[in-house]
Scaffold this motif. Structure first.
Motif, PDB file in Angstrom:
ATOM      1  N   VAL A   1       0.847  -1.202   0.000  1.00  0.00           N
ATOM      2  CA  VAL A   1       0.000   0.000   0.000  1.00  0.00           C
ATOM      3  C   VAL A   1       0.878   1.246   0.000  1.00  0.00           C
ATOM      4  O   VAL A   1       0.604   2.218  -0.732  1.00  0.00           O
ATOM      5  CB  VAL A   1      -0.954   0.000   1.223  1.00  0.00           C
ATOM      6  N   PHE A   2       1.936   1.222   0.784  1.00  0.00           N
ATOM      7  CA  PHE A   2       2.869   2.352   0.839  1.00  0.00           C
ATOM      8  C   PHE A   2       3.466   2.619  -0.550  1.00  0.00           C
ATOM      9  O   PHE A   2       3.494   3.760  -1.018  1.00  0.00           O
ATOM     10  CB  PHE A   2       3.976   2.040   1.860  1.00  0.00           C
ATOM     11  N   LEU A   3       3.898   1.542  -1.221  1.00  0.00           N
ATOM     12  CA  LEU A   3       4.476   1.693  -2.569  1.00  0.00           C
ATOM     13  C   LEU A   3       3.436   2.261  -3.529  1.00  0.00           C
ATOM     14  O   LEU A   3       3.738   3.142  -4.339  1.00  0.00           O
ATOM     15  CB  LEU A   3       4.983   0.347  -3.084  1.00  0.00           C
ATOM     16  N   ALA A   4       2.214   1.740  -3.413  1.00  0.00           N
ATOM     17  CA  ALA A   4       1.133   2.225  -4.289  1.00  0.00           C
ATOM     18  C   ALA A   4       0.896   3.724  -4.052  1.00  0.00           C
ATOM     19  O   ALA A   4       0.727   4.483  -5.011  1.00  0.00           O
ATOM     20  CB  ALA A   4      -0.145   1.437  -4.007  1.00  0.00           C
TER      21      ALA A   4
ATOM     22  N   MET B   1      -5.968  14.184 -11.382  1.00  0.00           N
ATOM     23  CA  MET B   1      -5.388  14.414 -10.042  1.00  0.00           C
ATOM     24  C   MET B   1      -6.384  14.078  -8.939  1.00  0.00           C
ATOM     25  O   MET B   1      -6.030  13.481  -7.927  1.00  0.00           O
ATOM     26  CB  MET B   1      -4.976  15.877  -9.902  1.00  0.00           C
ATOM     27  N   MET B   2      -7.652  14.481  -9.148  1.00  0.00           N
ATOM     28  CA  MET B   2      -8.655  14.223  -8.108  1.00  0.00           C
ATOM     29  C   MET B   2      -8.939  12.718  -8.004  1.00  0.00           C
ATOM     30  O   MET B   2      -9.156  12.194  -6.912  1.00  0.00           O
ATOM     31  CB  MET B   2      -9.952  14.992  -8.383  1.00  0.00           C
ATOM     32  N   ALA B   3      -8.931  12.034  -9.171  1.00  0.00           N
ATOM     33  CA  ALA B   3      -9.141  10.573  -9.157  1.00  0.00           C
ATOM     34  C   ALA B   3      -8.025   9.906  -8.364  1.00  0.00           C
ATOM     35  O   ALA B   3      -8.275   9.024  -7.534  1.00  0.00           O
ATOM     36  CB  ALA B   3      -9.180  10.045 -10.583  1.00  0.00           C
ATOM     37  N   ILE B   4      -6.805  10.368  -8.584  1.00  0.00           N
ATOM     38  CA  ILE B   4      -5.666   9.809  -7.847  1.00  0.00           C
ATOM     39  C   ILE B   4      -5.811  10.081  -6.349  1.00  0.00           C
ATOM     40  O   ILE B   4      -5.569   9.199  -5.516  1.00  0.00           O
ATOM     41  CB  ILE B   4      -4.344  10.391  -8.405  1.00  0.00           C
ATOM     42  N   ALA B   5      -6.229  11.301  -6.020  1.00  0.00           N
ATOM     43  CA  ALA B   5      -6.406  11.658  -4.598  1.00  0.00           C
ATOM     44  C   ALA B   5      -7.451  10.751  -3.943  1.00  0.00           C
ATOM     45  O   ALA B   5      -7.261  10.290  -2.809  1.00  0.00           O
ATOM     46  CB  ALA B   5      -6.802  13.126  -4.470  1.00  0.00           C
ATOM     47  N   VAL B   6      -8.539  10.486  -4.680  1.00  0.00           N
ATOM     48  CA  VAL B   6      -9.596   9.629  -4.125  1.00  0.00           C
ATOM     49  C   VAL B   6      -9.064   8.199  -3.918  1.00  0.00           C
ATOM     50  O   VAL B   6      -9.320   7.580  -2.880  1.00  0.00           O
ATOM     51  CB  VAL B   6     -10.846   9.642  -5.046  1.00  0.00           C
ATOM     52  N   VAL B   7      -8.311   7.703  -4.887  1.00  0.00           N
ATOM     53  CA  VAL B   7      -7.749   6.343  -4.760  1.00  0.00           C
ATOM     54  C   VAL B   7      -6.787   6.280  -3.567  1.00  0.00           C
ATOM     55  O   VAL B   7      -6.835   5.351  -2.754  1.00  0.00           O
ATOM     56  CB  VAL B   7      -7.031   5.908  -6.070  1.00  0.00           C
ATOM     57  N   LYS B   8      -5.937   7.320  -3.446  1.00  0.00           N
ATOM     58  CA  LYS B   8      -4.985   7.349  -2.323  1.00  0.00           C
ATOM     59  C   LYS B   8      -5.728   7.385  -0.986  1.00  0.00           C
ATOM     60  O   LYS B   8      -5.377   6.660  -0.043  1.00  0.00           O
ATOM     61  CB  LYS B   8      -4.080   8.580  -2.443  1.00  0.00           C
ATOM     62  N   ALA B   9      -6.751   8.246  -0.933  1.00  0.00           N
ATOM     63  CA  ALA B   9      -7.531   8.369   0.313  1.00  0.00           C
ATOM     64  C   ALA B   9      -8.175   7.017   0.643  1.00  0.00           C
ATOM     65  O   ALA B   9      -8.185   6.598   1.806  1.00  0.00           O
ATOM     66  CB  ALA B   9      -8.582   9.452   0.164  1.00  0.00           C
ATOM     67  N   SER B  10      -8.705   6.342  -0.387  1.00  0.00           N
ATOM     68  CA  SER B  10      -9.357   5.047  -0.150  1.00  0.00           C
ATOM     69  C   SER B  10      -8.359   4.030   0.391  1.00  0.00           C
ATOM     70  O   SER B  10      -8.681   3.260   1.308  1.00  0.00           O
ATOM     71  CB  SER B  10      -9.951   4.509  -1.459  1.00  0.00           C
ATOM     72  N   LEU B  11      -7.157   4.025  -0.172  1.00  0.00           N
ATOM     73  CA  LEU B  11      -6.137   3.083   0.304  1.00  0.00           C
ATOM     74  C   LEU B  11      -5.814   3.334   1.779  1.00  0.00           C
ATOM     75  O   LEU B  11      -5.713   2.393   2.575  1.00  0.00           O
ATOM     76  CB  LEU B  11      -4.863   3.211  -0.539  1.00  0.00           C
TER      77      LEU B  11
ATOM     78  N   VAL C   1      -4.950  13.120   9.261  1.00  0.00           N
ATOM     79  CA  VAL C   1      -4.121  14.283   8.899  1.00  0.00           C
ATOM     80  C   VAL C   1      -3.491  14.050   7.516  1.00  0.00           C
ATOM     81  O   VAL C   1      -3.451  14.951   6.676  1.00  0.00           O
ATOM     82  CB  VAL C   1      -3.036  14.514   9.983  1.00  0.00           C
ATOM     83  N   ASP C   2      -3.050  12.825   7.284  1.00  0.00           N
ATOM     84  CA  ASP C   2      -2.479  12.449   5.989  1.00  0.00           C
ATOM     85  C   ASP C   2      -3.542  12.555   4.890  1.00  0.00           C
ATOM     86  O   ASP C   2      -3.291  13.074   3.799  1.00  0.00           O
ATOM     87  CB  ASP C   2      -1.936  11.018   6.098  1.00  0.00           C
ATOM     88  N   LEU C   3      -4.746  12.080   5.219  1.00  0.00           N
ATOM     89  CA  LEU C   3      -5.863  12.119   4.258  1.00  0.00           C
ATOM     90  C   LEU C   3      -6.153  13.536   3.775  1.00  0.00           C
ATOM     91  O   LEU C   3      -6.350  13.780   2.589  1.00  0.00           O
ATOM     92  CB  LEU C   3      -7.131  11.611   4.945  1.00  0.00           C
ATOM     93  N   VAL C   4      -6.166  14.456   4.726  1.00  0.00           N
ATOM     94  CA  VAL C   4      -6.461  15.854   4.385  1.00  0.00           C
ATOM     95  C   VAL C   4      -5.390  16.370   3.426  1.00  0.00           C
ATOM     96  O   VAL C   4      -5.691  17.016   2.420  1.00  0.00           O
ATOM     97  CB  VAL C   4      -6.539  16.730   5.658  1.00  0.00           C
ATOM     98  N   TRP C   5      -4.129  16.046   3.732  1.00  0.00           N
ATOM     99  CA  TRP C   5      -3.042  16.530   2.876  1.00  0.00           C
ATOM    100  C   TRP C   5      -3.109  15.917   1.474  1.00  0.00           C
ATOM    101  O   TRP C   5      -2.750  16.550   0.483  1.00  0.00           O
ATOM    102  CB  TRP C   5      -1.678  16.252   3.521  1.00  0.00           C
ATOM    103  N   ILE C   6      -3.600  14.675   1.393  1.00  0.00           N
ATOM    104  CA  ILE C   6      -3.744  14.007   0.090  1.00  0.00           C
ATOM    105  C   ILE C   6      -4.610  14.860  -0.843  1.00  0.00           C
ATOM    106  O   ILE C   6      -4.366  14.939  -2.046  1.00  0.00           O
ATOM    107  CB  ILE C   6      -4.335  12.583   0.290  1.00  0.00           C
ATOM    108  N   PHE C   7      -5.616  15.529  -0.282  1.00  0.00           N
ATOM    109  CA  PHE C   7      -6.467  16.390  -1.110  1.00  0.00           C
ATOM    110  C   PHE C   7      -5.886  17.804  -1.250  1.00  0.00           C
ATOM    111  O   PHE C   7      -6.049  18.445  -2.278  1.00  0.00           O
ATOM    112  CB  PHE C   7      -7.890  16.450  -0.535  1.00  0.00           C
ATOM    113  N   LEU C   8      -5.222  18.272  -0.193  1.00  0.00           N
ATOM    114  CA  LEU C   8      -4.675  19.631  -0.253  1.00  0.00           C
ATOM    115  C   LEU C   8      -3.546  19.753  -1.275  1.00  0.00           C
ATOM    116  O   LEU C   8      -3.421  20.769  -1.949  1.00  0.00           O
ATOM    117  CB  LEU C   8      -4.158  20.073   1.127  1.00  0.00           C
ATOM    118  N   PHE C   9      -2.733  18.715  -1.372  1.00  0.00           N
ATOM    119  CA  PHE C   9      -1.572  18.796  -2.275  1.00  0.00           C
ATOM    120  C   PHE C   9      -1.967  19.091  -3.726  1.00  0.00           C
ATOM    121  O   PHE C   9      -1.511  20.089  -4.293  1.00  0.00           O
ATOM    122  CB  PHE C   9      -0.721  17.518  -2.150  1.00  0.00           C
ATOM    123  N   PRO C  10      -2.827  18.269  -4.350  1.00  0.00           N
ATOM    124  CA  PRO C  10      -3.176  18.625  -5.737  1.00  0.00           C
ATOM    125  C   PRO C  10      -3.949  19.940  -5.841  1.00  0.00           C
ATOM    126  O   PRO C  10      -3.728  20.718  -6.762  1.00  0.00           O
ATOM    127  CB  PRO C  10      -4.026  17.437  -6.215  1.00  0.00           C
ATOM    128  N   LEU C  11      -4.860  20.166  -4.871  1.00  0.00           N
ATOM    129  CA  LEU C  11      -5.700  21.372  -4.972  1.00  0.00           C
ATOM    130  C   LEU C  11      -4.888  22.657  -4.862  1.00  0.00           C
ATOM    131  O   LEU C  11      -5.146  23.626  -5.573  1.00  0.00           O
ATOM    132  CB  LEU C  11      -6.783  21.357  -3.885  1.00  0.00           C
TER     133      LEU C  11
END
Lengths: 148, 350
Positions: A22-25, A54-64, B336-346
């Motif tokens: 997951v970390f690598l992903a 970018m938003m799709a990637i963010a959603v996938v990352k958040a889900s992981l 906290v990590d989750l929030v940054w995941i969205f803040l970075f691209p935005l």
């Protein structure tokens, strides 16, 4: 009392390898969204598609992160009790913001009209580069200031 | 959930009542329930902030490009990587506790603390860069103007006159002091005289800059048959304010790395001579600084709270009994990590 996650995670299952994958992903996905920074991407991919990507990637990352690092993948149904209402409320909150903030540009007040930035002005400054170079060299025909 | 009896008593009562077994509201420890409830409120808090940013960003008629406001995408990406690493280290800390490896758990927790500190350090450096360019969310420190119009012209003139006044009064004060000290021959007086000379040199350099940058123009007049030179403030017509704004802080090229910016080498008057502190024009810049500092500021506060929590837990012996505590800490940190995941691209890539 043992939590459901305790029941699953502590039964001797070592998730270390999974966490590492997951970390690598996550790293690869971050690299993927960072590709949009480079010139070759900017010139080939339309801005809207790029943002969607970018938003799709963010959603996938958040889900992981939610599923594996926050262990929701192994939790039982209680996870829906806490997460779905807050996500619904957050969505409603966002929709509520649209008319308040999003449409404020449709009806400018005189005050706002006077001070707010206009899109053409950003270009105007960018295009003033040759004139700016002349100004730096003192070649621009600047009149004497009467009130100096 | 409040109606449910505590879990410990429920088992005892089940025996007492012969067969009845009470279940708590949710089949997880109370601490975890509380943490998830807290995270639910946090989801709404950041959803409101990020949502407002999105609506403001796309509702704005003009928005500055990343490099116009001195944003560094590689630094943002680095911070994302650092937070992802910290997320995995806290996960491994929890795994180590559950596997009864307290020392290993402590090492992972320490790694998380260090990575979080690195994140804040990078963020601090980024803030410093913004402040160095006078990108503040409010007056009087902020020098951002939205348009190169008559109000901007007035602000520039005010600032130039202010500089002139400061330099003149400083010069006369230094000369007066120099004259007084010239009569003394103590070592302290000599030291002070050296300092005064340096200050006078700096003052003269600054006065020369005003002429070199053509803020002042030389006027040659004839008075009573004599030719007299005098320096006057150059007029700044409103029509030339876009060029002036360009010179104060040139906008970033449309595409970095391309050849469409012939003025790439010119840093801008405010960078060449930082003491000038001239008002600058960044269309949409005020809204950008407000949203940037608000979003990253609230996120940084959350990071700081996490780091304090790690620092408090670190001295404890991390046995299996403390797995719940570290799990809750981890949940908070992942959020906290989750929030940054969205803040970075935005913030950095849009």
């Amino acid at each position: 009392m043992e939590s459901s996650s305790d029941q699953t995670v502590e039964k001797g299952h070592d998730h270390s390898n999974l966490f590492f994958v997951v970390f690598l992903a996550l790293c690869l996905l971050t690299l993927g969204s960072f590709l949009t920074y480079f010139e070759f991407w900017n010139t080939r991919v339309p801005t809207a598609s790029s943002r969607l990507f970018m938003m799709a990637i963010a959603v996938v990352k958040a889900s992981l992160v939610i599923l594996f690092f926050m262990h929701l993948h192994w939790e039982v149904a209680w996870k829906y009790v806490l997460t779905i209402p807050s996500l619904l409320m957050a969505t409603i909150l966002l929709l509520g913001l649209v008319p308040d903030i999003g449409y404020r540009m449709l009806d400018y007040s005189t005050e706002r009209e006077r001070f707010a930035a206009h899109p053409q002005e950003a270009e105007e400054i960018r295009e003033a580069a040759p004139e700016a170079a002349l100004m730096r060299e003192g070649k621009l025909n600047i009149e004497e200031n009467s009130d100096s | 959930m409040n109606a449910s009896p505590p879990a410990e008593t429920s088992t005892a009562e089940a025996h007492h009542h012969g067969g009845f077994q009470y279940q708590p509201g949710l089949p997880i420890p109370r601490g975890k329930v509380c943490l998830w409830l807290f995270l639910s409120t946090e989801i709404m808090f950041f959803a409101a902030l990020i949502g407002s940013y999105i609506v403001l960003r796309f509702g704005a008629p003009v928005w500055p490009r990343q490099h116009d406001v001195h944003l560094s995408e590689p630094l943002g990406a680095l911070n994302t990587f650092v937070l992802i690493c910290s997320s995995v280290t806290i996960v491994f800390a929890l795994e180590s506790i559950r596997g009864s490896y307290p020392r290993r758990a402590k090492a992972w927790l320490l790694a998380t603390l260090l990575l979080g500190t690195v994140f804040l350090g990078v963020k601090g450096y980024e803030y410093k860069e913004k402040f160095a360019h006078h990108l503040y969310p409010s007056q009087p420190r902020s020098l951002i103007y939205e348009r190169p119009d008559v109000y901007y012209r007035t602000a520039v003139k005010q600032r130039l006159l202010e500089i002139d006044q400061e330099l003149s009064s400083e010069e006369s004060e230094l000369l007066r002091e120099k004259k007084e000290l010239a009569e003394e021959d103590s070592p302290q007086a000599l030291d002070r005289l050296g300092t005064i000379e340096l200050a006078l040199d700096r003052n003269a350099h600054r006065q020369q800059v005003l002429k070199d940058f053509h803020f002042k123009t030389k006027l040659i007049e004839e008075r009573d048959g004599e030719v007299v030179e005098r320096w006057v403030w150059a007029d700044l017509p409103v029509s030339q304010m876009p060029a002036f704004a360009y010179n104060v802080m040139p906008p970033a090229p449309v595409h970095h790395g391309s050849d469409d910016h012939e003025e790439e080498h010119f840093a801008g008057w405010n960078v060449l001579e930082p003491w000038l502190e001239l008002p600058m024009v960044i269309p949409g810049g005020n809204m950008w600084v407000s949203t940037y500092f608000l979003l990253t500021g609230f996120h940084a506060i959350h990071v700081l709270v996490g780091l304090i929590a790690f620092a408090l837990v670190l001295p404890l012996r991390l046995t299996v009994a403390r797995a719940g505590l570290v799990e809750n800490l981890g949940l908070y940190w992942h959020f906290v990590d989750l929030v940054w995941i969205f803040l970075f691209p935005l913030l950095y890539l849009f």
